[in-house]
Design a protein around this motif. Structure first.
Motif, PDB file in Angstrom:
ATOM      1  N   LYS A 120      36.056  22.479  32.604  1.00 54.83           N
ATOM      2  CA  LYS A 120      36.599  23.556  33.435  1.00 54.83           C
ATOM      3  C   LYS A 120      38.068  23.838  33.180  1.00 54.83           C
ATOM      4  CE  LYS A 120      36.174  24.247  37.742  1.00 54.83           C
ATOM      5  NZ  LYS A 120      35.541  25.157  38.687  1.00 54.83           N
ATOM      6  N   ARG A 145      40.191  21.897  34.683  1.00 54.83           N
ATOM      7  CA  ARG A 145      40.588  21.766  36.092  1.00 54.83           C
ATOM      8  C   ARG A 145      41.677  20.712  36.240  1.00 54.83           C
ATOM      9  NH1 ARG A 145      37.333  22.639  41.145  1.00 54.83           N
ATOM     10  NH2 ARG A 145      37.744  21.025  42.674  1.00 54.83           N
ATOM     11  N   SER A 177      32.531  24.539  41.432  1.00 56.65           N
ATOM     12  CA  SER A 177      31.902  25.774  40.967  1.00 56.65           C
ATOM     13  C   SER A 177      31.957  25.804  39.439  1.00 56.65           C
ATOM     14  CB  SER A 177      32.623  26.971  41.571  1.00 56.65           C
ATOM     15  OG  SER A 177      34.027  26.811  41.447  1.00 56.65           O
ATOM     16  N   ASN A 230      32.767  27.705  37.027  1.00 56.67           N
ATOM     17  CA  ASN A 230      33.628  28.652  36.310  1.00 56.67           C
ATOM     18  C   ASN A 230      34.750  27.891  35.603  1.00 56.67           C
ATOM     19  OD1 ASN A 230      34.155  28.427  39.379  1.00 56.67           O
ATOM     20  ND2 ASN A 230      36.182  28.695  38.451  1.00 56.67           N
ATOM     21  N   SER A 275      34.104  32.359  40.874  1.00 59.81           N
ATOM     22  CA  SER A 275      32.938  31.468  40.817  1.00 59.81           C
ATOM     23  C   SER A 275      31.705  32.247  40.373  1.00 59.81           C
ATOM     24  CB  SER A 275      32.676  30.867  42.196  1.00 59.81           C
ATOM     25  OG  SER A 275      33.790  30.145  42.632  1.00 59.81           O
ATOM     26  N   GLU A 323      31.535  30.308  48.175  1.00 60.85           N
ATOM     27  CA  GLU A 323      31.348  28.866  48.258  1.00 60.85           C
ATOM     28  C   GLU A 323      31.215  28.394  49.712  1.00 60.85           C
ATOM     29  OE1 GLU A 323      33.923  30.450  47.072  1.00 60.85           O
ATOM     30  OE2 GLU A 323      34.445  29.814  45.045  1.00 60.85           O
ATOM     31  N   HIS A 325      43.452  31.530  41.788  1.00 63.92           N
ATOM     32  CA  HIS A 325      42.016  31.445  41.945  1.00 63.92           C
ATOM     33  C   HIS A 325      41.338  32.802  41.830  1.00 63.92           C
ATOM     34  CE1 HIS A 325      40.716  27.463  43.368  1.00 63.92           C
ATOM     35  NE2 HIS A 325      39.526  28.007  43.351  1.00 63.92           N
TER      36      HIS A 325
HETATM   37 MG    MG Z   1      35.838  26.487  42.604  1.00 67.65          MG
END
Ligand code: MG
Ligand code: TXA
Length: 364
Positions: free
Chosen positions: A81, A83, A168, A170, A176, A205, A254
């Motif tokens: 991701k 992330r 999620s 993405n 998402s 979500e 986001h």
């Molecule tokens: Mg998310």
């Protein structure tokens, strides 16, 4: 391979995805939503058990799953991701009993919520037990737990015989995904399996509630409206927008498409009037303008207009795809009509305002 300058960002990303896919071959499994094929679920569950990554549908959005008790496997989620490591993940379970393995304490109020709202779009934050690896909780002493209601998600977790950690599905920062096509856009070549069970029913979500504090605190509005929670919990606080939120994920950029987003909020007529004016303004500056509207008969003279339905529920289902799809059209600026913050509308507005980086025009 040189990427031609004629390709827009969306198409360049597609080429990159295809190149990536020659490194990790992603298997795409079509699984029925209502009556999931056991053999296929087994195949995906086997990948989870072996420490691989499986993108799977839930009733809210698609998740990117790994064995929550296997730190090495969870590490791959963060890589796939892009992330930040300080943003913790939700552990998904298929049996309420598993809460008592993952959490150290389960307050009475939390049990009440589990009984009322699980399986469903509610994530509960509890004090974590020792079996949850630090990487899942980003080092926090709490853990986020959710029991989804989607049959494919439940079957996958059961068959994997382990809780599944899943954000999620993405790339970090993007909207998402609410269908498999959107997951493929971001994750082809980055994960082992993508399950395709069509579109998600809810589209935003889960609601995240912190039950380790008193009063309980909603950290993220989501699929389960606050009004429903309030019937069972007298006193609920709400975390305001701040620089140092308790839910680490809330501080990052986001849901952002490539274009700049402006949200126009207020009474419907004034909103549409202002939005029309903005369309004209930007067009006169030779910008390509997109609009997200809840009016079928809107009269916008924009380059692309996306109608996302006229109920809060419908908008929730369609909003992420709408934001994403503007990327295909090289829009410079997206003007989005705000909707009423009732029911799931609160979650929709939370996501839209973030997508806009809080670029909001109020016309009350
Ligand atoms: Mg998310
Ligand atoms: O509907 C959903 O919740 C989807 C599906 C796949 O279940 N999952 C999802 O996960 O949205 P993710 O990672 O995109 O968002 C989880 C949010 C983040 O804002 C994260 O910071 C927060 O939950 N979170 C996770 N663990 C937490 C914890 N221990 N304390 C506070 N916030 C936490």
């Amino acid at each position: 391979m040189a990427l031609s300058s004629e390709l827009n960002t969306y198409h360049k990303e597609r080429v990159i995805r295809q190149i990536l896919n020659s490194f990790i071959m992603t298997i795409i499994l079509k699984i029925r939503k209502d009556n999931p094929e056991k053999v296929l679920v087994k195949q995906a569950a086997e990948i989870i058990r072996k420490g691989g990554l499986v993108a799977f549908p839930t009733e809210t959005v698609y998740g990117l799953g790994a064995d929550a008790l296997n730190a090495k496997a969870v590490e791959k989620i963060f890589e796939a991701k892009g992330r930040p490591a300080d943003n913790p993940l939700i552990a998904h379970i298929a049996d309420k009993k598993d809460v008592y393995r993952l959490a150290k304490e389960v307050p009475k109020d939390a049990e009440l919520l589990m009984k009322e709202f699980w399986p469903g779009p509610l994530t509960i934050i509890l004090k974590k037990s020792k079996i949850v690896p630090d990487i899942v909780t980003a080092g926090l002493d709490t853990v986020a737990i959710r029991m989804p209601s989607h049959k494919v998600a439940l079957a996958l977790i059961k068959e994997a015989k382990t809780p599944i950690a899943a954000p999620s599905a993405n790339l970090s920062g993007k909207p998402s995904p609410t269908d498999a096509e959107q997951v493929i856009e971001d994750m082809l070549g980055r994960v082992d399996v993508i399950i395709d069970s069509g579109s998600c029913d809810i589209g935003v979500e889960s609601t995240v509630i912190d039950m380790t504090v008193k009063p309980a605190l909603i950290l993220r509005p989501g699929g389960l409206p606050k009004e429903k929670l309030e019937k069972f919990l007298k006193n609920i606080g709400k975390e305001e927008h701040s620089e140092k939120p308790k839910s680490p994920g809330m501080k990052y950029k986001h849901y952002a498409p490539n274009a700049e987003v402006i949200v126009v909020e207020g009474s419907r007529e004034k909103v549409m009037k202002k939005a029309r004016k903005l369309v004209e303004e930007y067009k006169s500056k030779s910008k390509k303008v997109g609009v997200i509207t809840t009016a079928k008969e809107h009269g916008y003279d924009a380059d692309v207009v996306k109608y996302v339905g006229n109920t809060e529920k419908e908008v929730a289902r369609k909003i992420f795809k709408a934001l994403r799809d503007f990327n295909k059209e090289d829009i410079h600026i997206i003007i989005a009509e705000g909707i009423e913050e009732k029911g799931i509308g609160e979650a929709v507005m939370n996501r839209l305002r973030k997508a806009a980086g809080y670029n909001i025009i109020e016309v009350r």
